[in-house]
Design an enzyme around this catalytic site. Sequence first.
Site, PDB file in Angstrom:
ATOM      1  N   ASP A  68      55.999  34.650  89.650  1.00 55.06           N
ATOM      2  CA  ASP A  68      55.681  36.060  89.876  1.00 55.06           C
ATOM      3  C   ASP A  68      54.352  36.171  90.611  1.00 55.06           C
ATOM      4  O   ASP A  68      53.292  36.166  89.978  1.00 55.06           O
ATOM      5  CB  ASP A  68      55.634  36.812  88.533  1.00 55.06           C
ATOM      6  CG  ASP A  68      55.453  38.306  88.739  1.00 55.06           C
ATOM      7  OD1 ASP A  68      55.490  38.758  89.898  1.00 55.06           O
ATOM      8  OD2 ASP A  68      55.271  39.022  87.737  1.00 55.06           O
ATOM      9  N   ASP A 124      53.683  36.201  81.112  1.00 54.27           N
ATOM     10  CA  ASP A 124      53.212  36.187  82.497  1.00 54.27           C
ATOM     11  C   ASP A 124      51.773  35.674  82.477  1.00 54.27           C
ATOM     12  O   ASP A 124      50.923  36.214  81.760  1.00 54.27           O
ATOM     13  CB  ASP A 124      53.289  37.612  83.070  1.00 54.27           C
ATOM     14  CG  ASP A 124      52.890  37.670  84.542  1.00 54.27           C
ATOM     15  OD1 ASP A 124      51.808  37.143  84.891  1.00 54.27           O
ATOM     16  OD2 ASP A 124      53.644  38.257  85.342  1.00 54.27           O
ATOM     17  N   LYS A 173      51.943  43.062  78.976  1.00 56.00           N
ATOM     18  CA  LYS A 173      50.842  43.045  79.936  1.00 56.00           C
ATOM     19  C   LYS A 173      49.598  43.586  79.254  1.00 56.00           C
ATOM     20  O   LYS A 173      49.682  44.447  78.372  1.00 56.00           O
ATOM     21  CB  LYS A 173      51.205  43.905  81.150  1.00 56.00           C
ATOM     22  CG  LYS A 173      50.269  43.759  82.341  1.00 56.00           C
ATOM     23  CD  LYS A 173      50.851  44.415  83.592  1.00 56.00           C
ATOM     24  CE  LYS A 173      49.911  44.239  84.777  1.00 56.00           C
ATOM     25  NZ  LYS A 173      50.501  44.724  86.036  1.00 56.00           N
ATOM     26  N   ASP A 186      43.593  41.301  89.597  1.00 56.52           N
ATOM     27  CA  ASP A 186      44.956  41.095  90.100  1.00 56.52           C
ATOM     28  C   ASP A 186      45.638  39.995  89.311  1.00 56.52           C
ATOM     29  O   ASP A 186      45.055  38.944  89.062  1.00 56.52           O
ATOM     30  CB  ASP A 186      44.938  40.731  91.584  1.00 56.52           C
ATOM     31  CG  ASP A 186      46.351  40.480  92.077  1.00 56.52           C
ATOM     32  OD1 ASP A 186      47.167  41.418  91.995  1.00 56.52           O
ATOM     33  OD2 ASP A 186      46.665  39.350  92.490  1.00 56.52           O
ATOM     34  N   GLU A 195      58.638  41.514  78.639  1.00 55.56           N
ATOM     35  CA  GLU A 195      57.370  41.030  79.211  1.00 55.56           C
ATOM     36  C   GLU A 195      56.216  41.986  78.905  1.00 55.56           C
ATOM     37  O   GLU A 195      56.259  43.164  79.231  1.00 55.56           O
ATOM     38  CB  GLU A 195      57.525  40.894  80.733  1.00 55.56           C
ATOM     39  CG  GLU A 195      56.238  40.476  81.454  1.00 55.56           C
ATOM     40  CD  GLU A 195      56.411  40.414  82.973  1.00 55.56           C
ATOM     41  OE1 GLU A 195      57.491  40.781  83.482  1.00 55.56           O
ATOM     42  OE2 GLU A 195      55.446  40.004  83.642  1.00 55.56           O
ATOM     43  N   HIS A 253      56.476  33.823  83.590  1.00 59.46           N
ATOM     44  CA  HIS A 253      56.159  34.305  84.927  1.00 59.46           C
ATOM     45  C   HIS A 253      54.932  33.534  85.353  1.00 59.46           C
ATOM     46  O   HIS A 253      53.811  33.853  84.958  1.00 59.46           O
ATOM     47  CB  HIS A 253      55.888  35.816  84.922  1.00 59.46           C
ATOM     48  CG  HIS A 253      57.119  36.626  85.114  1.00 59.46           C
ATOM     49  ND1 HIS A 253      57.113  37.975  85.320  1.00 59.46           N
ATOM     50  CD2 HIS A 253      58.423  36.241  85.164  1.00 59.46           C
ATOM     51  CE1 HIS A 253      58.364  38.403  85.479  1.00 59.46           C
ATOM     52  NE2 HIS A 253      59.167  37.370  85.377  1.00 59.46           N
ATOM     53  N   HIS A 298      48.853  38.152  82.705  1.00 62.15           N
ATOM     54  CA  HIS A 298      48.866  39.341  81.848  1.00 62.15           C
ATOM     55  C   HIS A 298      48.039  39.234  80.578  1.00 62.15           C
ATOM     56  O   HIS A 298      48.313  39.899  79.589  1.00 62.15           O
ATOM     57  CB  HIS A 298      50.309  39.711  81.494  1.00 62.15           C
ATOM     58  CG  HIS A 298      51.055  40.289  82.643  1.00 62.15           C
ATOM     59  ND1 HIS A 298      52.282  40.887  82.519  1.00 62.15           N
ATOM     60  CD2 HIS A 298      50.723  40.390  83.954  1.00 62.15           C
ATOM     61  CE1 HIS A 298      52.696  41.318  83.702  1.00 62.15           C
ATOM     62  NE2 HIS A 298      51.774  41.019  84.584  1.00 62.15           N
ATOM     63  N   ASP A 352      48.566  38.524  90.225  1.00 63.82           N
ATOM     64  CA  ASP A 352      49.684  37.921  90.955  1.00 63.82           C
ATOM     65  C   ASP A 352      49.320  37.184  92.242  1.00 63.82           C
ATOM     66  O   ASP A 352      49.939  37.405  93.269  1.00 63.82           O
ATOM     67  CB  ASP A 352      50.707  39.026  91.301  1.00 63.82           C
ATOM     68  CG  ASP A 352      51.209  39.743  90.064  1.00 63.82           C
ATOM     69  OD1 ASP A 352      51.995  39.148  89.335  1.00 63.82           O
ATOM     70  OD2 ASP A 352      50.778  40.885  89.841  1.00 63.82           O
ATOM     71  N   TRP A 379      60.227  44.608  82.173  1.00 59.66           N
ATOM     72  CA  TRP A 379      58.802  44.933  82.230  1.00 59.66           C
ATOM     73  C   TRP A 379      58.669  46.407  82.601  1.00 59.66           C
ATOM     74  O   TRP A 379      59.253  46.853  83.589  1.00 59.66           O
ATOM     75  CB  TRP A 379      58.051  44.086  83.264  1.00 59.66           C
ATOM     76  CG  TRP A 379      56.641  44.588  83.405  1.00 59.66           C
ATOM     77  CD1 TRP A 379      55.618  44.414  82.519  1.00 59.66           C
ATOM     78  CD2 TRP A 379      56.117  45.411  84.462  1.00 59.66           C
ATOM     79  NE1 TRP A 379      54.495  45.079  82.959  1.00 59.66           N
ATOM     80  CE2 TRP A 379      54.774  45.692  84.148  1.00 59.66           C
ATOM     81  CE3 TRP A 379      56.656  45.925  85.642  1.00 59.66           C
ATOM     82  CZ2 TRP A 379      53.961  46.473  84.968  1.00 59.66           C
ATOM     83  CZ3 TRP A 379      55.849  46.702  86.456  1.00 59.66           C
ATOM     84  CH2 TRP A 379      54.508  46.959  86.125  1.00 59.66           C
TER      85      TRP A 379
HETATM   86  C1  RNT Z   1      54.039  43.304  86.673  1.00 65.92           C
HETATM   87  C2  RNT Z   1      54.901  42.277  86.058  1.00 65.92           C
HETATM   88  C3  RNT Z   1      56.306  42.212  86.593  1.00 65.92           C
HETATM   89  C4  RNT Z   1      56.371  42.406  88.078  1.00 65.92           C
HETATM   90  C5  RNT Z   1      57.759  42.186  88.643  1.00 65.92           C
HETATM   91  C6  RNT Z   1      57.872  42.686  90.045  1.00 65.92           C
HETATM   92  O1  RNT Z   1      52.734  43.194  86.316  1.00 65.92           O
HETATM   93  O2  RNT Z   1      54.309  41.030  86.152  1.00 65.92           O
HETATM   94  O3  RNT Z   1      56.900  41.026  86.195  1.00 65.92           O
HETATM   95  O4  RNT Z   1      55.474  41.603  88.772  1.00 65.92           O
HETATM   96  O5  RNT Z   1      58.687  42.701  87.804  1.00 65.92           O
HETATM   97 ZN    ZN Z   2      55.467  39.303  85.610  1.00 71.23          ZN
END
Ligand code: RNT
Ligand code: ZN
Length: 415
Positions: free
Chosen positions: A323, A256, A225, A291, A223, A283, A259, A293, A182
Amino acid sequence: MTNPAFDAARDAFAALGVDAEQAMTALAAIPISVHCWQGDDVRGFEGKSGTSGGGIQATGNYPGRARTPDELRADLDYAYGRIPGKHRLNLHAFYMDTPETPDRDAIEYRHFAPWVDWAKTQGLGLDFNPTFFAHAKADDNLTLSHPTQGIRDFWIEHGKRCREIAAQMGAALGSAAVNNIWVPDGSKDTPVARMAARKRLESSLDAMFAAPLPRAQLIDAVESKLFGIGVESMTVGSHEFYLGYAIRRNIALCLDMGHFHPTESVADKLSSVALSVHEILLHVSRPVRWDSDHVVTLNDDLLAMAQELVFGDLLPRTHIGLDFFDATISRTAAWVIGTRNMQKALLRALLLPRAQLVAAEEAMDFTARLIWAEEAKDLPFAAIWAEFCARQNMPVGAALLQDLAGYARKVAHRG
Ligand code: RNT
Ligand code: ZN
């Protein structure tokens, strides 16, 4: 020991043709890759302080953050001890454990040897990630797509070394390590040369992936985003970019859950993506406004994801990673709660009356499908989960809360 609540629940599922024992056996065999970075607010052990950069940041100052690899491993030992089953650890490159101070383009396997030794003794598999943020050469949120060749080369070298390190970890542990790429690359304001940026990212990735390494040791993943703080207008590695790249290069695609646009369903994407890519990395996360996460809760998105994995027969080619990071609550509790929620979601999916649901849909009896789907929500999942935990000596309910609070107190002195 007999457990009347479990017996009644097992019978209720059996009446629907669902075998609860089989569901528990299946769940026990699903490894979750627990992310190391929840334990220290994504800081890593390179001896630098401050925020992570790259548009990701843990907020909060709950006491007890792991400050050293030993503290992080102690916290992980505790957390795995409250998570039923055998799992994996997902490491980031800046979690190296060494008195040396190699820059990112000079890291080697030996800088991670203590992690491998520990994983061996704990029976854990390892996964890995190059760290393309929290570094002076990533301050502009440009790494593999940086306009300057020298900067790109620095990060390409980092990525190559990470692939080799991950492959060696996979070989040492007898279980292929997923190495996930990523990069934060993007643009705060509207760019005019998107194509040039994407071509640079593509050729940097090609250089990084050029050396073939055995699939039994290493699984490459990429990955995407949608946006990040500081890169609101364009992300170079968008979903379309990596979907195409993963298909063309035959590597795994990481989805993810944080994302995408909030109204998109990542669960819905699985079956489409799986027709074109062989392996998927998840993820698992929970987006909240900007946000991506938050700690994973047992919400509709998670239940839908687990159901798609089970109903689409996708578990054998999906790597489930987590994640999230939250520094306002006990970090160990966040790990335990988030990981167990993923497991609970999978268990529920495994216990659904799949045959009835699918039969109703195939007969185009959508009334019956809705009735089954809604009635299924009242099934006694909790009794099966409690039995699953009891068989592995894992606490649930009030005992779990007490246990989690006790450990948080024990590490609070770290400040
Ligand atoms: C960031 C990505 C990535 C990170 C990690 C720490 O938006 O999701 O995966 O969270 O690599
Ligand atoms: Zn991620």
